[in-house]
Design an enzyme around this catalytic site. Structure first.
Site, PDB file in Angstrom:
ATOM      1  CD  GLU A 169      -3.032  -1.022   2.244  1.00  0.00           C
ATOM      2  OE1 GLU A 169      -2.978  -0.061   3.048  1.00  0.00           O
ATOM      3  OE2 GLU A 169      -3.937  -1.869   2.265  1.00  0.00           O
ATOM      4  CD  GLU A 368      -3.556  -5.846   3.780  1.00  0.00           C
ATOM      5  OE1 GLU A 368      -4.452  -5.065   4.229  1.00  0.00           O
ATOM      6  OE2 GLU A 368      -2.337  -5.578   3.839  1.00  0.00           O
TER       7      GLU A 368
END
Length: 472
Positions: A169, A368
């Site tokens: 991220e 995720e």
């Protein structure tokens, strides 16, 4: 009712993910101060219940038992991160830590012995504070130090790691550090953030270049948090607002890291508002072009819904993406009230199809996806097990749409839940729990939740029964 068995491809990756800072604890191996430890020392009240990352899930002392819990919850793969601060305890400089090497080699060896593939991520928000003092991702020197760290990891763990990832991220630290005040050092300055973002992309490319030089097995890629963007309506103003939001939050990292080029519309927009980074060269752009991700991790939690701005922008205030749109709260949306996020299962399908249709159907996996819930002890039975049927339903509903994407040709190889054991979650600490295994903070006792038992069955059967009439 139209129940049928949803079967996933052979050798599908069933597992979960977490990070070093969120799970290991400090331990005795030697570790430099990270930006999170620095921030906690300066502003402990910013952290829920004043819980720091000192102990977290204490994985560094309990990893052998944790590997057995991975087996008991159906893991054939697991994503860890390697702590830069632990590998280089003098602050990220050149002297590598033999105790850290021994820890990670033993962890990875034991995972492999149990049939659990190691997915190793190199950066998960945990900049050594000394590196931040040198400018963090705004500094070319820090980029080079990071490339050295990554190369050291290749040298010491290349024989044990299945797939590598340059970053998790990367948008997160840019938003948190330079725009939205949820990461240290809490700067609000878009132009500096743009420079940090550019160097993050450059670091990704340089690490891939080194990986290819080493001729390591497996693949190397990146983990991106991506949300499909939906306009409030098909009104041209709403559609334009959604396009701009998508450029900032989705294409900004996805395009250069997978295609090797920054989206031209975003470049033009930032040039118009004088927000492009100052420090970049043609050699940098060539490196980014030539060294792109070989595999892509997709973190999906919620959709992004936007509309045209309904009020004027204060141009005396800091430049922000929200100058061009407002968030839209869709009437009737389903919510995870604890996290404040919309639950929209079909979004995982939309995301996978975007990657299939617009990014060469690159090999990808869900890296995720998960549901954070507060006060889960409410759902414990007399034996102390969390009966989290809500998490099981959440997983099933998302997996059904993932299955649909695979049936339609999306090159999806696995599904990793966030997370394995309840872990420390940055400034939210342990406010919300995500794990397949519950954690008692006082005793560090681990107990498999009902969802953990479900996950084992899911992995063993490589699928589950589902009413496909729910799929639209």
């Amino acid at each position: 009712m139209n129940k049928q068995k949803l079967n996933f491809p052979e050798e599908f990756w069933w597992g979960s993910a977490w990070s070093a800072e969120q799970a290991e604890g400090r331990g005795e191996t030697g570790k430099a101060e990270t930006v999170w430890e620095r921030w906690y020392s300066e502003q402990p009240t910013r952290f829920y219940n004043r819980v720091s990352s000192e102990i977290t899930t204490d994985h560094i002392h309990r990893y052998e038992d944790d590997i057995q819990l991975m087996k008991q919850t159906g893991h054939n793969s697991f994503r860890v991160s390697i702590s830069w601060a632990r590998m280089f305890p003098n602050g990220g400089e050149r002297a590598v830590n033999p105790a850290a090497i021994a820890f990670y080699r033993d962890l990875f060896s034991k995972m492999n012995q149990e049939g659990i593939k190691v997915f190793a991520n190199l950066y998960h928000f945990d900049m050594p504070a000394a590196m931040q003092d040198k400018g963090g991702w705004e500094s070319r020197d820090v980029v080079e130090a990071y490339v050295h760290f990554a190369t050291t990891c290749f040298d010491h763990f290349g024989d044990l790691v299945y797939h590598w990832f340059t970053s998790n991220e990367p948008l997160g630290p840019i938003l948190g550090s330079y725009l939205e005040d949820f990461h240290y050092p809490n700067i609000v300055d878009f132009k500096r953030g743009a420079q940090a973002a550019f160097f993050t992309v450059l670091a990704h490319a340089k690490i891939i270049e080194r990986f290819k030089e080493k001729k390591l097995s497996g693949k190397i890629g990146v983990i991106l948090n991506l949300s499909p963007t939906f306009p409030r309506s098909q009104n041209p103003a709403d559609v334009k607002a959604a396009e701009i939001a998508d450029l900032f939050y989705t294409r900004s990292f996805l395009d250069p890291m997978v295609k090797g080029e920054f989206p031209q519309k975003l470049v033009d927009l930032l040039r118009k508002y004088e927000q492009l980074p100052n420090d970049y060269t043609s050699e940098d752009l060539a490196c980014i072009k030539e060294n792109t991700a070989q595999i892509l991790g997709l973190n999906y939690y919620e959709p992004r819904r936007v509309k045209a701005r309904m009020s004027a922008v204060n141009e005396m205030g800091p430049f922000l993406p929200e100058w061009f749109f407002e968030n839209h709260i869709m009437p009737g949306r389903k919510m995870n009230e604890y996290r404040g996020w919309e639950i929209y299962e079909k979004g995982i399908y939309d995301l996978c199809m975007d990657i299939k249709n617009n990014y060469g159907n690159i090999e990808a996996f869900i890296s995720e996806n998960g549901m954070g819930v507060a006060n889960e002890e409410r759902f414990m039975d007399e034996a102390g097990q969390v009966i989290d049927e809500y998490r099981i339903d959440f997983i099933k509903d998302h997996l059904a749409y993932l299955w649909k994407a695979i049936q339609e040709g999306a090159n999806i190889k696995g599904y990793h839940l966030w997370t394995f054991i309840d872990c420390w979650s940055w400034i939210n600490a342990y406010k919300n729990r995500y794990g397949l295994v519950s954690l008692d903070l006082d005793t560090q006792k681990r107990t498999i939740k009902k969802s953990g038992e479900f996950y084992k069955q899911l992995s063993d059967e490589n699928g589950f029964e589902y009413d496909v009439d729910y799929l639209v």
